[in-house]
Scaffold this motif. Sequence first.
Motif, PDB file in Angstrom:
ATOM      1  N   GLN A 191     -16.610   2.677 -10.075  1.00  0.00           N
ATOM      2  CA  GLN A 191     -17.577   2.415  -9.289  1.00  0.00           C
ATOM      3  C   GLN A 191     -17.913   1.229  -9.726  1.00  0.00           C
ATOM      4  O   GLN A 191     -19.025   0.663  -8.758  1.00  0.00           O
ATOM      5  N   ALA A 192     -17.940   0.559 -10.737  1.00  0.00           N
ATOM      6  CA  ALA A 192     -18.165  -0.527 -11.266  1.00  0.00           C
ATOM      7  C   ALA A 192     -17.759  -1.828 -10.228  1.00  0.00           C
ATOM      8  O   ALA A 192     -18.204  -2.797 -10.183  1.00  0.00           O
ATOM      9  N   TYR A 193     -16.629  -1.379  -9.617  1.00  0.00           N
ATOM     10  CA  TYR A 193     -16.188  -2.660  -8.804  1.00  0.00           C
ATOM     11  C   TYR A 193     -16.806  -2.637  -7.312  1.00  0.00           C
ATOM     12  O   TYR A 193     -17.195  -1.442  -6.914  1.00  0.00           O
ATOM     13  N   ALA A 194     -16.754  -3.844  -6.642  1.00  0.00           N
ATOM     14  CA  ALA A 194     -17.363  -3.934  -5.450  1.00  0.00           C
ATOM     15  C   ALA A 194     -16.698  -3.459  -4.348  1.00  0.00           C
ATOM     16  O   ALA A 194     -17.208  -3.115  -3.391  1.00  0.00           O
ATOM     17  N   THR A 195     -15.485  -3.267  -4.426  1.00  0.00           N
ATOM     18  CA  THR A 195     -14.330  -3.113  -3.596  1.00  0.00           C
ATOM     19  C   THR A 195     -13.537  -2.096  -3.949  1.00  0.00           C
ATOM     20  O   THR A 195     -13.332  -1.909  -5.203  1.00  0.00           O
ATOM     21  N   ASP A 196     -12.869  -1.328  -3.149  1.00  0.00           N
ATOM     22  CA  ASP A 196     -11.624  -0.303  -3.702  1.00  0.00           C
ATOM     23  C   ASP A 196     -10.405  -0.772  -3.488  1.00  0.00           C
ATOM     24  O   ASP A 196     -10.056  -1.825  -3.044  1.00  0.00           O
ATOM     25  N   LEU A 197      -9.618  -0.076  -4.120  1.00  0.00           N
ATOM     26  CA  LEU A 197      -8.123  -0.477  -4.340  1.00  0.00           C
ATOM     27  C   LEU A 197      -7.362  -0.707  -2.738  1.00  0.00           C
ATOM     28  O   LEU A 197      -6.700  -1.745  -2.762  1.00  0.00           O
ATOM     29  N   LYS A 198      -7.484   0.031  -2.006  1.00  0.00           N
ATOM     30  CA  LYS A 198      -6.815   0.011  -0.807  1.00  0.00           C
ATOM     31  C   LYS A 198      -7.209  -1.295   0.083  1.00  0.00           C
ATOM     32  O   LYS A 198      -6.327  -1.964   0.701  1.00  0.00           O
ATOM     33  N   THR A 199      -8.610  -1.687  -0.174  1.00  0.00           N
ATOM     34  CA  THR A 199      -8.887  -2.870   0.669  1.00  0.00           C
ATOM     35  C   THR A 199      -8.209  -4.234  -0.068  1.00  0.00           C
ATOM     36  O   THR A 199      -7.621  -5.055   0.865  1.00  0.00           O
ATOM     37  N   GLU A 200      -8.241  -4.165  -1.198  1.00  0.00           N
ATOM     38  CA  GLU A 200      -7.546  -5.178  -2.070  1.00  0.00           C
ATOM     39  C   GLU A 200      -5.889  -5.223  -1.806  1.00  0.00           C
ATOM     40  O   GLU A 200      -5.354  -6.331  -1.766  1.00  0.00           O
ATOM     41  N   GLN A 201      -5.461  -3.976  -1.915  1.00  0.00           N
ATOM     42  CA  GLN A 201      -4.003  -4.127  -1.566  1.00  0.00           C
ATOM     43  C   GLN A 201      -3.734  -4.592  -0.271  1.00  0.00           C
ATOM     44  O   GLN A 201      -2.736  -5.291   0.060  1.00  0.00           O
ATOM     45  N   GLU A 202      -4.509  -4.225   1.006  1.00  0.00           N
ATOM     46  CA  GLU A 202      -4.308  -4.916   2.314  1.00  0.00           C
ATOM     47  C   GLU A 202      -4.410  -5.952   2.096  1.00  0.00           C
ATOM     48  O   GLU A 202      -3.540  -6.729   2.961  1.00  0.00           O
ATOM     49  N   LEU A 203      -5.341  -6.668   1.507  1.00  0.00           N
ATOM     50  CA  LEU A 203      -5.336  -8.349   1.269  1.00  0.00           C
ATOM     51  C   LEU A 203      -4.039  -8.989   0.835  1.00  0.00           C
ATOM     52  O   LEU A 203      -3.692  -9.890   1.022  1.00  0.00           O
ATOM     53  N   LEU A 204      -3.833  -8.312  -0.417  1.00  0.00           N
ATOM     54  CA  LEU A 204      -2.417  -9.033  -0.891  1.00  0.00           C
ATOM     55  C   LEU A 204      -1.399  -8.802  -0.117  1.00  0.00           C
ATOM     56  O   LEU A 204      -0.568  -9.733  -0.297  1.00  0.00           O
ATOM     57  N   GLY A 205      -1.338  -7.685   0.631  1.00  0.00           N
ATOM     58  CA  GLY A 205      -0.097  -7.948   1.431  1.00  0.00           C
ATOM     59  C   GLY A 205      -0.254  -8.509   2.662  1.00  0.00           C
ATOM     60  O   GLY A 205       0.698  -8.904   3.324  1.00  0.00           O
ATOM     61  N   ASN A 206      -1.452  -9.381   3.039  1.00  0.00           N
ATOM     62  CA  ASN A 206      -1.287 -10.140   4.072  1.00  0.00           C
ATOM     63  C   ASN A 206      -1.374 -11.570   3.772  1.00  0.00           C
ATOM     64  O   ASN A 206      -2.255 -12.003   3.131  1.00  0.00           O
ATOM     65  N   GLU A 207      -0.152 -12.242   3.626  1.00  0.00           N
ATOM     66  CA  GLU A 207       0.034 -13.448   3.248  1.00  0.00           C
ATOM     67  C   GLU A 207      -0.816 -14.381   3.840  1.00  0.00           C
ATOM     68  O   GLU A 207      -1.414 -15.324   3.082  1.00  0.00           O
ATOM     69  N   GLU A 208      -1.314 -14.461   5.076  1.00  0.00           N
ATOM     70  CA  GLU A 208      -2.124 -15.473   5.628  1.00  0.00           C
ATOM     71  C   GLU A 208      -3.618 -15.457   5.213  1.00  0.00           C
ATOM     72  O   GLU A 208      -4.373 -16.219   4.863  1.00  0.00           O
ATOM     73  N   ALA A 209      -4.048 -14.073   4.986  1.00  0.00           N
ATOM     74  CA  ALA A 209      -5.429 -13.846   4.630  1.00  0.00           C
ATOM     75  C   ALA A 209      -5.249 -14.191   3.118  1.00  0.00           C
ATOM     76  O   ALA A 209      -6.647 -14.801   2.663  1.00  0.00           O
ATOM     77  N   TYR A 210      -4.559 -14.058   2.396  1.00  0.00           N
ATOM     78  CA  TYR A 210      -4.330 -14.187   0.875  1.00  0.00           C
ATOM     79  C   TYR A 210      -4.399 -15.764   0.498  1.00  0.00           C
ATOM     80  O   TYR A 210      -5.276 -16.344  -0.043  1.00  0.00           O
TER      81      TYR A 210
END
Length: 472
Positions: free
Chosen positions: A401-420
């Motif tokens: 709960q201390a993080y501002a975002t969840d794992l799934k959101t960040e996994q999707e960002l890491l998997g999107n080369e253009e967004a990263y």
Amino acid sequence: MATREKRRRVTRPVGGGDDADPVAGFLSWCRRVGLELSPKVAVSRRGTVAGYGMVARESVQPGELLFAVPRAALLSQYTCSISGLLERERGALQSPSGWVPLLLALLHELQAPSSRWSPYFALWPELGRLEHPMFWPQEERRRLLQGTGVPEAVEKDLANIRSEYCSIVLPFMEAHPDLFNPKVRSLELYHQLVALVMAYSFQEPLEEEEDEKEPNPPLMVPAADILNHIANHNANLEYSPNCLRMVATQPILKGHEIFNTYGQMANWQLIHMYGFVEPYPDNTDDTADIQMVTVREAALQGTQTEAERQQLCERWHYLCKLEMVGEEGAFVIGREEVLTGEELAATLKVLCMPAEEFRELKDQDGWDDEREEDSLTITNIPQLKESWRRLLRDSVLLTLQAYATDLKTEQELLGNEEAYAGLSWREQQALQVRYGQKVILHRLLALTGGAGPVAHTRPGQELDSKLPFTDA
């Protein structure tokens, strides 16, 4: 995912040296001071992860000497040109960090026009462009690194640095104006040098029979601090009475970079102390922390009455007495092991045991030395008692709960080369820190019988999906 830069370096010298070729000046200085570089290695900007580094001119085998630094070439409180003064004033320069004498040595040598270390300074990074989070705006630091433990560590650093500077360092420099000109009497410069010592200094380990002594003070090791760090390093620094030796620990092919190790460092420690991270999944030493007080909070949430809360607090104080927990401590979870397995097992046992069993434990002043729970590991978490797993699961959920975002959101960002690629350098580094921690926490959550990810899920609430991470 491609390997990204580990350190930013620049070629502009700091504090002296106007050589058009800083590397040539440094190599000439190495010859003068007896710093021996193997002909198989080269200081170079080519073939390195970023800036200056060291690469193999020829293939190197494990055990081969890469370079040797004589102790006279080390820069420390004992070798600088004001070593006598620093020794005489040793009592007045004591501080919790133990770094003040070295920092004063650096402040003096940087502004001394005839400093013997000027060619070495020419390979330093530009102090005004260090990327430690202590130099990020506070809002950016908190926003990007919320939940990782870094903002809290930085705030403590900044408070300690200011206190140390104002109470010890500045008065000492003002008392010796002939040795420290006004341009180095600066809190900003002191911040920068603390960060540089944090990232580039070395600390000689104590011998086994000296383990009870104070740690050795930090020192600067020319050539050794050129090497970058990765968990899967191929070189290691060895200490001997006359010199420090960098030795290959793995085969290094011609043209490949030579990497040292700064120790088993999680990504949050790397970003905090060195200003870089290793991208997931490269850092095999990555960890996630569960604050000890978070486990207490999770346990308190399961109490129903004031009497139960008082009993739980009594158990917590008992664990504090045993030095198993503390208000500022953390349980450290690695990818493959629980690094604080004994402390975590003892905490789960005491907080979850029946009241009668706890009374017996107190009466006998502790338990027997042989306890199966001492061997708590990642693999035996599913076999723990259900009450232990529930408390551990609730503690993980509170931590997430201390993080501002969840794992799934960040996994999707890491998997999107253009967004990263569209993220700033700081955003990329912070994302790697958060993601690595969350992967470990979600794996732990699954082992306790939970699932994820649901952002801001309260302990005890139903989770609605499977664990969404991969090691790919």
